[in-house]
Design an enzyme around this catalytic site. Structure first.
Site, mmCIF file in Angstrom:
data_model
loop_
_atom_site.group_PDB
_atom_site.id
_atom_site.type_symbol
_atom_site.label_atom_id
_atom_site.label_comp_id
_atom_site.label_asym_id
_atom_site.label_seq_id
_atom_site.Cartn_x
_atom_site.Cartn_y
_atom_site.Cartn_z
ATOM 1 N N ASN A 70 7.066 13.329 48.519
ATOM 2 C CA ASN A 70 5.911 13.544 47.644
ATOM 3 C C ASN A 70 5.904 15.014 47.240
ATOM 4 O OD1 ASN A 70 3.491 13.698 46.349
ATOM 5 N ND2 ASN A 70 2.206 13.285 48.148
ATOM 6 N N TRP A 71 6.387 15.267 46.035
ATOM 7 C CA TRP A 71 6.528 16.658 45.594
ATOM 8 C C TRP A 71 5.222 17.234 45.057
ATOM 9 C CZ3 TRP A 71 11.912 15.481 42.998
ATOM 10 C CH2 TRP A 71 12.898 15.517 43.991
ATOM 11 N N LYS A 72 4.203 16.420 44.978
ATOM 12 C CA LYS A 72 2.882 16.896 44.532
ATOM 13 C C LYS A 72 3.034 17.736 43.245
ATOM 14 C CE LYS A 72 1.332 16.523 49.265
ATOM 15 N NZ LYS A 72 0.409 16.917 50.312
ATOM 16 N N HIS A 84 -4.082 8.779 47.172
ATOM 17 C CA HIS A 84 -3.753 9.892 48.070
ATOM 18 C C HIS A 84 -5.037 10.657 48.397
ATOM 19 C CE1 HIS A 84 -2.151 13.645 49.615
ATOM 20 N NE2 HIS A 84 -1.012 13.009 49.825
ATOM 21 N N GLY A 113 -0.338 18.638 55.371
ATOM 22 C CA GLY A 113 -0.139 20.045 55.018
ATOM 23 C C GLY A 113 -0.622 21.019 56.074
ATOM 24 N N SER A 118 2.608 16.085 57.707
ATOM 25 C CA SER A 118 3.405 17.085 58.426
ATOM 26 C C SER A 118 4.654 16.516 59.093
ATOM 27 C CB SER A 118 2.532 17.832 59.448
ATOM 28 O OG SER A 118 1.517 18.557 58.775
ATOM 29 N N GLY A 174 5.630 15.506 52.429
ATOM 30 C CA GLY A 174 5.166 16.483 51.452
ATOM 31 C C GLY A 174 5.940 17.787 51.562
ATOM 32 N N GLY A 175 5.362 18.755 52.281
ATOM 33 C CA GLY A 175 5.937 20.100 52.377
ATOM 34 C C GLY A 175 7.424 20.112 52.703
HETATM 35 P P1 PGA Z 1 2.734 16.958 54.173
HETATM 36 O O1 PGA Z 1 2.157 16.010 53.012
HETATM 37 O O2 PGA Z 1 4.043 16.337 54.619
HETATM 38 O O3 PGA Z 1 2.921 18.283 53.518
HETATM 39 O O4 PGA Z 1 1.740 16.961 55.260
HETATM 40 C C1 PGA Z 1 2.221 14.622 53.100
HETATM 41 C C2 PGA Z 1 1.481 13.985 51.962
HETATM 42 O O5 PGA Z 1 0.436 14.504 51.551
HETATM 43 O O6 PGA Z 1 1.909 12.950 51.424
#
Ligand code: PGA
Length: 258
Positions: A13-15, A103, A181, A220, A241-242
């Site tokens: 998920n590159w947001k 989300h 995150g 995370s 995500g990150g």
């Molecule tokens: P994160 O994000 O891995 O940075 O915690 C996950 C997400 O929001 O899908």
């Protein structure tokens, strides 16, 4: 119960990160690190921003990569006067196979509620795009002993009025808000407990579809914790995500068994 082998799904998920150019580079860099044997084991998806979908699709088609294109949002209507929105039909035409709906960042910042998430998920299904329905409790809800109640309500509301055969094809993403995150992932036992609860809740309404629906974890995930999370019986993949912004780290998460 639990006899059906579900294919793991790992989604980046590159947001709101990366221009179309960077997204193309990330897909290529990811593909250099993955082998055919990896794709045999897991479904791999990347969720770039809307402006990058077309470019990512071109890279994937040109290089014939078995990587799924995932969108981060969709509108519930097929077309109409909805300035700034994108329909499921538009996504389907770009070979998008999955779309994240609900989300927690959208629930929190854009007022998405279960009813909207449900409409979005059903719009996606009607165009052959698989929704990844995101649910998860806040820290306050968990500390107040309301985690299951919150997630249960989100699951029921988001999956309302869906026939069981459609539910079986869905993906649900359990993403505790306190883990997104923050660098603080849910302990595997905690994630397993909630995901097993989600599955039992789906079973009570949709029977055996609960054995087919893939329920993934997000929050995370990194190369150091992914294997322990994926080892849990009910956890069918991850939303990353990150850690997905670096292709090498993403590849390490995708190949969680190595
Ligand atoms: P994160 O994000 O891995 O940075 O915690 C996950 C997400 O929001 O899908």
């Amino acid at each position: 119960m639990g006899s059906i082998a579900r294919r793991p799904l790992m989604v980046a998920n590159w947001k709101m990160h990366g221009t179309f150019f960077e997204a193309m580079q990330w897909v290529q860099a990811l593909s250099y690190q993955l082998d055919p044997a990896d794709y045999d084991r897991v479904d791999v998806g990347v969720a770039p921003s809307f402006t990058s979908l077309r470019s990512v699709q071109t890279v994937i088609q040109m290089d014939d990569l078995p990587i799924h294109i995932v969108a981060q949002n969709v509108h519930w209507a097929n077309k109409g006067a909805y300035t700034g929105e994108v329909s499921a039909r538009m996504l389907a035409k770009l070979a998008v196979s999955y779309v994240i709906v609900g989300h927690s960042e959208r629930r929190r910042d854009f007022g998405e509620d279960d009813r909207m998430v449900n409409r979005k998920a059903r719009a996606a299904l009607s165009e052959g795009v698989t929704p990844i329905v995101a649910v998860g409790e806040t820290l306050e809800q968990r500390e107040g002993g309301r985690a299951e109640q919150t997630v249960g309500r989100q699951v029921s509301g988001s999956l309302a009025r869906m026939p069981s055969d459609q539910v079986g094809r869905l993906v649900v993403a359990y993403e505790p808000v306190w883990a997104i995150g923050t660098g603080r992932h849910a302990r595997p036992a905690v994630a397993q407990e909630m995901i097993s609860y989600i599955r039992s809740r789906i079973r009570s309404k949709h029977g055996d579809a609960a054995d087919q629906v893939r329920i993934i974890y997000g929050g995370s995930i990194n190369p150091g914790n992914v294997a322990a999370l994926m080892a849990k019986r009910d956890i069918d993949g991850g939303l990353i995500g990150g850690a997905s912004l670096d292709p090498g780290t993403l590849a390490a998460c995708v190949r969680y068994w190595t």
